[in-house]
Design a protein around this motif. Structure first.
Motif, PDB file in Angstrom:
ATOM      1  N   ASP A   1       0.826  -1.213   0.000  1.00  0.00           N
ATOM      2  CA  ASP A   1       0.000   0.000   0.000  1.00  0.00           C
ATOM      3  C   ASP A   1       0.858   1.259   0.000  1.00  0.00           C
ATOM      4  O   ASP A   1       0.521   2.250  -0.640  1.00  0.00           O
ATOM      5  CB  ASP A   1      -0.901   0.047   1.240  1.00  0.00           C
ATOM      6  CG  ASP A   1      -1.977  -1.027   1.212  1.00  0.00           C
ATOM      7  OD1 ASP A   1      -2.195  -1.615   0.143  1.00  0.00           O
ATOM      8  OD2 ASP A   1      -2.586  -1.275   2.274  1.00  0.00           O
ATOM      9  N   GLN A   2       1.954   1.227   0.739  1.00  0.00           N
ATOM     10  CA  GLN A   2       2.842   2.398   0.788  1.00  0.00           C
ATOM     11  C   GLN A   2       3.268   2.807  -0.614  1.00  0.00           C
ATOM     12  O   GLN A   2       3.234   3.981  -0.986  1.00  0.00           O
ATOM     13  CB  GLN A   2       4.105   2.077   1.594  1.00  0.00           C
ATOM     14  CG  GLN A   2       3.925   2.022   3.095  1.00  0.00           C
ATOM     15  CD  GLN A   2       5.270   1.888   3.813  1.00  0.00           C
ATOM     16  OE1 GLN A   2       6.267   1.427   3.240  1.00  0.00           O
ATOM     17  NE2 GLN A   2       5.314   2.298   5.068  1.00  0.00           N
ATOM     18  N   GLN A   3       3.697   1.801  -1.392  1.00  0.00           N
ATOM     19  CA  GLN A   3       4.178   2.108  -2.729  1.00  0.00           C
ATOM     20  C   GLN A   3       3.062   2.640  -3.617  1.00  0.00           C
ATOM     21  O   GLN A   3       3.254   3.583  -4.376  1.00  0.00           O
ATOM     22  CB  GLN A   3       4.786   0.851  -3.373  1.00  0.00           C
ATOM     23  CG  GLN A   3       6.188   0.562  -2.900  1.00  0.00           C
ATOM     24  CD  GLN A   3       7.117   1.725  -3.164  1.00  0.00           C
ATOM     25  OE1 GLN A   3       7.373   2.090  -4.296  1.00  0.00           O
ATOM     26  NE2 GLN A   3       7.599   2.348  -2.101  1.00  0.00           N
TER      27      GLN A   3
ATOM     28  N   GLN B   1       0.123   4.053  -2.659  1.00  0.00           N
ATOM     29  CA  GLN B   1      -0.369   5.366  -2.225  1.00  0.00           C
ATOM     30  C   GLN B   1       0.629   6.470  -2.575  1.00  0.00           C
ATOM     31  O   GLN B   1       0.252   7.555  -3.025  1.00  0.00           O
ATOM     32  CB  GLN B   1      -0.649   5.342  -0.720  1.00  0.00           C
ATOM     33  CG  GLN B   1      -1.880   4.499  -0.394  1.00  0.00           C
ATOM     34  CD  GLN B   1      -2.005   4.134   1.072  1.00  0.00           C
ATOM     35  OE1 GLN B   1      -1.046   4.231   1.840  1.00  0.00           O
ATOM     36  NE2 GLN B   1      -3.190   3.689   1.469  1.00  0.00           N
ATOM     37  N   GLY B   2       1.901   6.186  -2.387  1.00  0.00           N
ATOM     38  CA  GLY B   2       2.929   7.180  -2.709  1.00  0.00           C
ATOM     39  C   GLY B   2       2.982   7.474  -4.200  1.00  0.00           C
ATOM     40  O   GLY B   2       3.120   8.626  -4.607  1.00  0.00           O
TER      41      GLY B   2
ATOM     42  N   ILE C   1      -6.211   7.792  -0.299  1.00  0.00           N
ATOM     43  CA  ILE C   1      -6.036   6.915  -1.462  1.00  0.00           C
ATOM     44  C   ILE C   1      -6.215   5.461  -1.033  1.00  0.00           C
ATOM     45  O   ILE C   1      -5.562   5.001  -0.094  1.00  0.00           O
ATOM     46  CB  ILE C   1      -4.630   7.121  -2.056  1.00  0.00           C
ATOM     47  CG1 ILE C   1      -4.470   8.564  -2.517  1.00  0.00           C
ATOM     48  CG2 ILE C   1      -4.358   6.121  -3.182  1.00  0.00           C
ATOM     49  CD1 ILE C   1      -3.034   9.045  -2.541  1.00  0.00           C
TER      50      ILE C   1
END
Ligand code: FES
Ligand code: FES
Lengths: 772, 166
Positions: free
Chosen positions: A666-668, A670-671, A711
């Motif tokens: 998710d981090q990747q 959303q970023g 997001i």
């Protein structure tokens, strides 16, 4: 004696082993949250000197002379170096060596460095900067694509006629628009984007007594940096020692030489003293690499049932003053120009053009987010013309395993775009879109837009995409992963710990990681192209498996067992399940030499088995065989009085193969989406006649917390990527490609006329509402 | 030509301890912390007051250390990210940032936490939208803010959760 070393290990395993697939916290999170993580910018060794480049300020001309005498007298100034002082080739560039460390005579953009100042403190540098006079002869330059390609235009590089750095084509089949029932056509334009990492380009260097040039630098390519430095500065390759700590962001902008050669040059002139270079934000805007601006013309035709038939795409990438990775960026864009669709006939032409502006380089979604805007806008235009549902049109044409893509490459790897699109079809944000649209508040209109995107992972054909991983058990039975691919924030180092913990069956406490160091790790390529976890992770798996079997084998010897049957690794020990006896890892370690406690693993990424004869003019990097896919949905609200656009909801479904860690996945996503929304609505790096106008965060706008919705990232059920570590493939880039086309399509759905130019500013939106 | 600036004595509280030192009054606080005191947890992202990476607390209020001069510290109570672990709210924030996946490259994180710390000390009941507003001056290039908001919200929940009965 067996009794001393065997028996049941005293401490029972209290912590559970790390497991693939769990949303484990990142290994670096706590240190970073406590302010303890050491970044390159944070190092202040004793007796430190500072180095800073004096930049031309002039976009095009000839450097005649520098008046340095007065500046050299300033107390605290240690040296002021010019091109004459550069011992080597004075040329940098990953593939094309055309960029001087310090300018000899030709000035090609406003950030070209003309002198290097070394001083005891900032004040001295500031005073010296203000009293150096640059004598230069300005000459007419080319500041955009039209000027650069005009007849008899001034040349940025004399050996590049027409300012054409590279020109290539992809041809598959033979486009025939007469055979199509519907044809759509359009021009599209995308802006220059800045990486905007919060840690600007930074490093420290020191020339040691034994001749080693040691450097701690914020870099995505520590191993390759040695080549750059030794070539540019004429020092032996093995004398360069690079350490890459955690980066405060990279996104491609720290792939290639930024501070490295300047810093090395400064260190060579001040043996024994550490020298630091830290670009101020303004310098980063002026001299850092940028995403290429792109102009595109598309013509797309389909049969009456919506099956795509013919595409003709022409792409012009503005690569700025130096080559850097310009041709490769363009080529990757070309490889993606037809979208993630089946299309039998495709002619894509690419042109990579020099201008007297800051250099275009690598940035997340490397050439691909530009074409994504065009092809996903075209898909909606086509849907409109055919009166078809835009989601169904995409599903009808979506690539599946076994298809050939637009570049003619047979897809033999995981391909789950359809699962992503189906995820959108089943999602309430899609299903309720018409109701939501009707509920728009007064003076507002609402719309929902889609984008289907993909992004290749890895270097592609012609370049070996390989990694060598190293795992070590220390004398205490603790494990050290020797990372060799920079962690610029994406979390690959945490993924590596999770992989090692999973295979060695150890808890997080039993593992640590060393960030890349060219003297203790092995060359494993750059941190880029969505390849870090995929390539190094695979190599690490084999290293860890080797070590695991070695540990089991040694334990078996110590426990006097006939063979390795029944022995298992557990947190802190190896246990013989049938008898319950075990050996602690610390005990095992005390019986092993360093050599035995270290294992290496190697992996070479798969390449295309049958390269289609579709490309002309490509140098390296064609074709790719593994792609991440995504389907995105944006719901936007437009204030019809001001033209202000707000993204109210954003949903991204991503096919990254198996998910090793849902939280980092998710981090990747959303970023990437956040950067993509910035690209769509706010970010515009502007130069006027080659002079940078956006030099701070007031003029270059990146999204803040109020500019983005929450997001939503989902991982639909997808095929595993058999070639990847535990079935994963890289997703660092693909999310960047969705927002611009999804938002543009949403605006059209809301009732605006189609918008062809990014970033989509309020004025353009207002204009698109007139005489609707 | 510039003369080296003269130093003057200043005294203030830094992370709970009194500190007296001699420093050029015009020295930027971010440099004083990072370069002189080697407290490098406070980051500099822009130097012009636009990114929030250099945020610290002065008498409990979030301030931008790239825009503050050493002389302005006189008599003040300064808190930097290095004090978080010892602070009851700060420790919760660190844990939430870790557990909620809020940290990527980490460069914006100290500034985010300091801003959040000031908010939650005064308004532990802050909801997601309050938090979003409060963090609007802190840029993050990696996360899209979702998990950062999750983390601060999580800390707020922990602070306001009814204490368990023994
Ligand atoms: S460094 Fe102070 S606000 Fe950016
Ligand atoms: S985590 Fe990288 S800038 Fe926020």
């Amino acid at each position: 004696m067996p009794t001393q070393i065997s028996g049941n290990a005293t401490e029972s395993p209290s912590r559970s082993p790390m497991t693939i697939g769990l949303p484990l916290p990142r290994g670096d999170a706590r240190a970073k949250a406590c302010g303890r993580e050491p970044y390159a910018a944070d190092l202040f060794p004793e007796n430190l000197l500072l180095a800073q480049a004096l930049r031309s300020g002039l976009p095009c001309g000839r450097l005649l002379e520098l008046d340095l005498e007065e500046a050299r007298q300033i107390p605290g100034i240690v040296a002021i170096l010019t091109a004459k002082d550069v011992p080597g080739s004075n040329r940098q560039g990953i593939i094309h060596k055309d960029m001087p460390v310090l300018v000899e005579d030709r000035i090609r953009y406003c950030g070209d460095p003309v002198a290097l100042l070394i001083a005891e403190n900032k004040e001295a540098i500031r005073s010296a900067m203000s009293c150096i006079r640059i004598h230069a002869e300005p000459s007419p330059g080319v500041f955009d694509l039209d000027e650069a390609m005009a007849e008899n235009a001034p040349l940025v590089h004399e050996d590049k006629p027409g300012n054409m750095l590279a020109k290539a084509t992809i041809q598959k089949g033979k486009p025939d628009f007469d055979a199509c029932a519907a044809v759509v056509e359009g021009w599209f334009e995308t802006p220059v984007q800045a990486h905007g990492f919060l840690e600007t380009e930074a490093g420290t260097a020191c020339l040691l007594e034994d001749g080693t040039l040691r450097m701690e630098v914020s870099t995505q390519s520590p191993f390759r940096d040695r080549l750059e430095i030794s070539h540019a500065l004429g020092i032996p390759f093995m004398q360069v020692h690079i350490h890459a700590p955690s980066l405060g962001g990279g996104f491609g902008g720290k792939d290639g030489a930024t501070v490295q050669c300047l810093l090395g040059l400064a260190a060579l002139h001040c043996p024994g003293r550490s020298v630091k270079m830290l670009w101020e934000r303004e310098e980063s805007f002026v001299a850092g690499y940028k995403r290429h601006a792109c102009r595109m013309h598309y013509r797309l035709g389909a049969l009456a049932d919506g099956s795509l038939h013919s595409l003709h795409a022409r792409l012009w990438y503005d690569t700025g003053a130096y080559a850097h990775l310009g041709p490769e960026v363009m080529e990757l864009g070309m490889e993606h120009a037809a979208g993630p669709y089946r299309i039998p006939h495709n002619l894509t032409e690419g042109f990579c053009v020099h201008t007297h502006t800051p250099t275009g380089g690598a940035m997340r979604a490397f050439g691909v987010c530009q074409v994504s805007f065009a092809f996903e806008s075209m898909m909606d235009m086509l849907a409109e013309k055919l009166k078809q549902d835009p989601l169904e049109l995409r599903l009808r044409n979506a690539l599946h395993r076994g298809d050939t893509n637009g570049a003619g490459v047979l897809l033999e790897s995981s391909t789950s775009l359809a699962a992503c699109l189906e995820g959108i079809r089943n999602h309430p944000l899609w299903q309720t879109r018409r109701q939501w649209q009707k509920e728009a508040p007064p003076f507002c209109i609402r719309g929902t837009g889609l984008a289907a995107v993909f992004n290749a992972a890895g270097y592609g054909g012609g370049v070996r995409d390989a990694a060598i991983a190293k795992i070590e058990m220390d004398v205490k039975g603790h494990f050290i992963v020797h990372n060799a691919v920079t962690d610029m924030g994406q979390g690959n180092s945490s993924a590596f710990l999770q992989i090692a913990g999973h295979i060695l069956r150890q808890s997080a406490e039993a593992l640590s990681l060393r960030q890349p160091d060219t003297r203790s790790a092995y060359p494993s390529g750059s941190s880029s192209a969505g390849r870090t976890t995929y390539t190094f992770g695979k190599a690490l798996i084999s290293a860890c498996e080797e070590l695991a079997s070695r540990l089991i084998n040694r334990a078996g010897l110590i426990l006097f067992l006939q063979n390795d049957e029944g022995l298992v690794l557990e947190p802190g020990r190896v246990r013989h399940e049938p008898s319950g006896r075990s050996v602690s890892l610390e005990q095992l370690a005390s019986f092993m030499s360093l050599e035995e406690r270290v294992c290496l693993g190697q992996f070479i990424a798969p390449v295309c088995r049958e390269v289609p004869d579709t490309s002309r003019g490509f140098f390296i990097g064609f074709p790719h065989v593994i792609f991440g896919y995504g389907a995105h949905l944006a719901r936007v609200e437009v204030d019809t009085l001001t033209g202000r656009v707000q993204v109210k909801d954003y949903l991204a479904l991503t096919d990254g193969g198996a998910v090793l860690n849902p939280s980092m996945f998710d981090q990747q996503v959303q970023g990437g989406v956040a950067q993509g929304i910035g690209y769509a609505l706010y970010e515009d790096f502007i130069t006027e006649k080659g002079v940078v106008k956006t030099k701070d965060f007031t003029t270059y706008l990146m999204p803040g917390s109020l500019d983005l919705p929450d997001i939503l990232s989902l991982a639909p059920p997808v095929e595993e990527e058999e070639s990847g570590p535990f079935g994963m493939k890289g997703i660092g880039e693909v999310a960047m490609n969705g927002p611009l086309p999804a938002i543009a399509n949403a605006l059209r759905d809301a009732g605006c006329r189609r918008i062809h130019k990014a970033p989509i500013m309020a004025e353009a939106v207002l204009g698109s509402l007139e005489n609707r | 030509m510039s003369k080296p600036p003269e130093n003057s004595p200043i005294s203030f509280f830094l992370n709970g301890s009194p500190l007296s030192l001699s420093v050029a009054p015009g020295r930027r606080v971010v440099d004083l912390l990072r370069e002189d005191l080697h407290l490098t947890g406070t980051k500099e992202g822009c130097g012009t007051g636009e990114c929030g990476a250099c945020t610290l607390l002065v008498d409990g209020f979030p301030m931008l250390s790239c825009l503050m001069l050493a002389a302005q510290l006189e008599g003040r109570n300064i808190e930097t990210v290095e004090s978080l672990e010892k602070d009851p709210v700060g420790e919760k924030l660190i844990t939430s940032f870790e557990e909620k996946g809020a940290v990527q490259c980490g460069y914006c994180i100290p500034g985010m936490e300091m801003t959040a710390l000031a908010l939650l000390r005064n308004h532990p009941e802050a909801d997601r939208e309050d938090i979003r507003k409060s963090l609007s001056g802190n840029l993050c290039r990696c996360t899209g803010y979702v998990k950062i908001l999750d983390a601060v919200e999580d800390t707020a929940k922990k602070l306001t959760a009814p204490k368990e009965m023994p």
